[in-house]
Design a protein around this motif. Structure first.
Motif: not given
Length: 437
Positions: A213-238
């Motif tokens: 679930e977390a990976r799906g959320l991270a990738k979806t948010m990265l896609d949104i950021g990319n569509s707006f031309g932003r530099k985005v990084a996501a880290v999945l943490t415990n």
């Protein structure tokens, strides 16, 4: 164009045009489309989802529903770090001093805590005399002078999200990755920064309970950021166990300070070093994480990071001497030592229960109207993988009122799991994903 036809199209899995999405969302914000039709639409999205283009238009409409803030006049490279929320998450406090050490600015709107997770605003309010900027101009001035600018979130930013979330909360549509992603990203995109780091918490104390679930959320948010031309990084943490050892507002301020002095818990230190290294990659100062981490360690050892945090505290009206004298922070009057009844190894610590142990003492809010007691909280003596003997102290409860002490003790005892078999410590960082970096 009719709302019922748009609901039917999404129910049947059709791709909605930008015109239909904008019509529906704008109509709801203006009160022309009623709650019951929006509820039906949200449930259709819950089951059928949205593709990348739909999600871009959906998020863009949310962004444009209120004020869009650009920090003209800030003379720093701006990076915002967003956490999806957790127990013991005092990361923003430590990152302010670290980012400023590398001439990276933090200008952000933060929230207060509700439930078992804490809020950044509450933690800073532990500091006597601390006051937040009240206008964008004051926030810009604070950021330019100290490198760090934080102020409470505004209702004028993405008002549509607030209205939608209230409806999602009572229609069982909160747990939808497209809706969660657009909610988070709309608020981040409404405030311009040069880069964005998303700390997606995973585990029992987090919103996302498993890695998929977390990976799906991270990738979806990265896609949104990319569509707006932003530099985005996501880290999945415990977040299967609390971050660091300290839970509670004053406690967490102290632990963040100790970390900037090079004396922080191993897991929290690793997280802030990694997030700062990611910021350096986004800025273009380093090409890889390991080089970035070495630079971060050097800054901590030099004392530069703690100096920047002191400057920020002093600018905001607090006493910078608290970084050396913790008694200047609110302190609980009483302490209870929780001891283990079994020997073995700590196999797990349920973060949510530790958060609740602090919340019932007053460290958090059960409702938005509750008043925070900044002095109370919990300090863990053990983490997953540590060996324990019968009668050994596993946690300290710091409290003022006996009223809910027994409930707090019960939560702590239930949170700790003891195994007869040796258990390895849990890693704090699971995965890192980036776009445009």
């Amino acid at each position: 164009m009719r709302a019922v036809d748009i609901i039917q199209d999404k129910r049947d899995g059709k791709i909605l045009s930008s015109e239909k999405i904008s019509f529906f969302l704008d109509g709801y914000l203006k009160g022309e489309i009623p709650d019951y039709q929006m509820s039906a639409f949200l449930m259709a999205v819950y089951f059928k989802g949205m593709n990348k283009e739909e999600l871009k238009i959906f998020t863009e409409t949310m962004v444009n529903s209120g004020e869009v803030i650009k920090f003209e006049g800030i003379n720093k490279f701006l990076i915002d770090k967003h956490s999806t929320g957790g127990v013991g998450d005092k990361t923003t406090i430590a990152l302010g001093g670290l980012f400023a050490s590398f001439d990276i600015g933090t200008a952000k709107l933060s929230g207060r805590g509700l439930g078992h997770t804490g809020g950044t605003i509450d933690k800073f309010e532990s500091i006597k005399g601390f006051s937040f900027p009240e206008t964008k101009e004051e926030l810009i001035r604070m950021t330019n002078i100290t490198g760090t600018g934080v102020m409470p979130a505004s209702d004028k930013i993405v008002p549509l999200d607030k209205k939608l979330y209230a409806l999602r909360d009572v229609t069982a549509t909160v747990q939808s990755i497209p809706l969660i992603a657009s909610s988070i990203m709309s608020k981040k995109l409404a405030i311009y920064t040069d880069g964005l780091i998303l700390d997606v918490k995973v585990g029992s104390g987090a919103f996302m309970k498993n890695i998929e679930e977390a990976r799906g959320l991270a990738k979806t948010m990265l896609d949104i950021g990319n569509s707006f031309g932003r530099k985005v990084a996501a880290v999945l943490t415990n977040m299967d166990e609390p971050l660091g050892l300290a839970v509670g507002n004053s406690n967490e301020v102290i632990e963040a300070i100790e970390t900037l002095k090079g004396r922080g818990p191993e897991d929290f230190t690793e997280l802030v070093e990694t997030l700062t290294a990611m910021a350096l990659m986004i800025k273009g100062d380093v090409k890889d994480l390991e080089t970035g981490k070495l630079k971060v360690k050097e800054v901590i050892e030099s004392g530069k990071a703690i100096k920047h945090l002191k400057d920020f505290i002093e600018y905001a009206g607090g006493d910078p001497n608290l970084t050396e004298n913790y008694s200047l922070l609110p302190m609980a009057k009483k302490e209870f030592l929780v001891r283990t009844e079994n020997s073995g190894w700590v196999s797990g610590i349920e973060a949510e229960k530790v958060g609740k142990a602090g919340m019932v003492l007053g460290a958090g809010r059960a409702t938005k109207k509750d008043i925070i007691d900044h002095s109370v909280g919990v300090v863990l003596n053990k983490k997953t993988g540590d060996e324990v003997e019968v009668g050994e102290v596993i946690a300290k409860i710091q409290y003022n009122d006996d009223k809910n002490l027994n409930s707090s003790i019960k939560f702590i005892k239930e949170a700790f799991k003891i195994s007869k078999e040796k258990v390895l410590p849990k890693k704090v960082i699971f995965e890192i994903h980036t776009i445009n970096i």
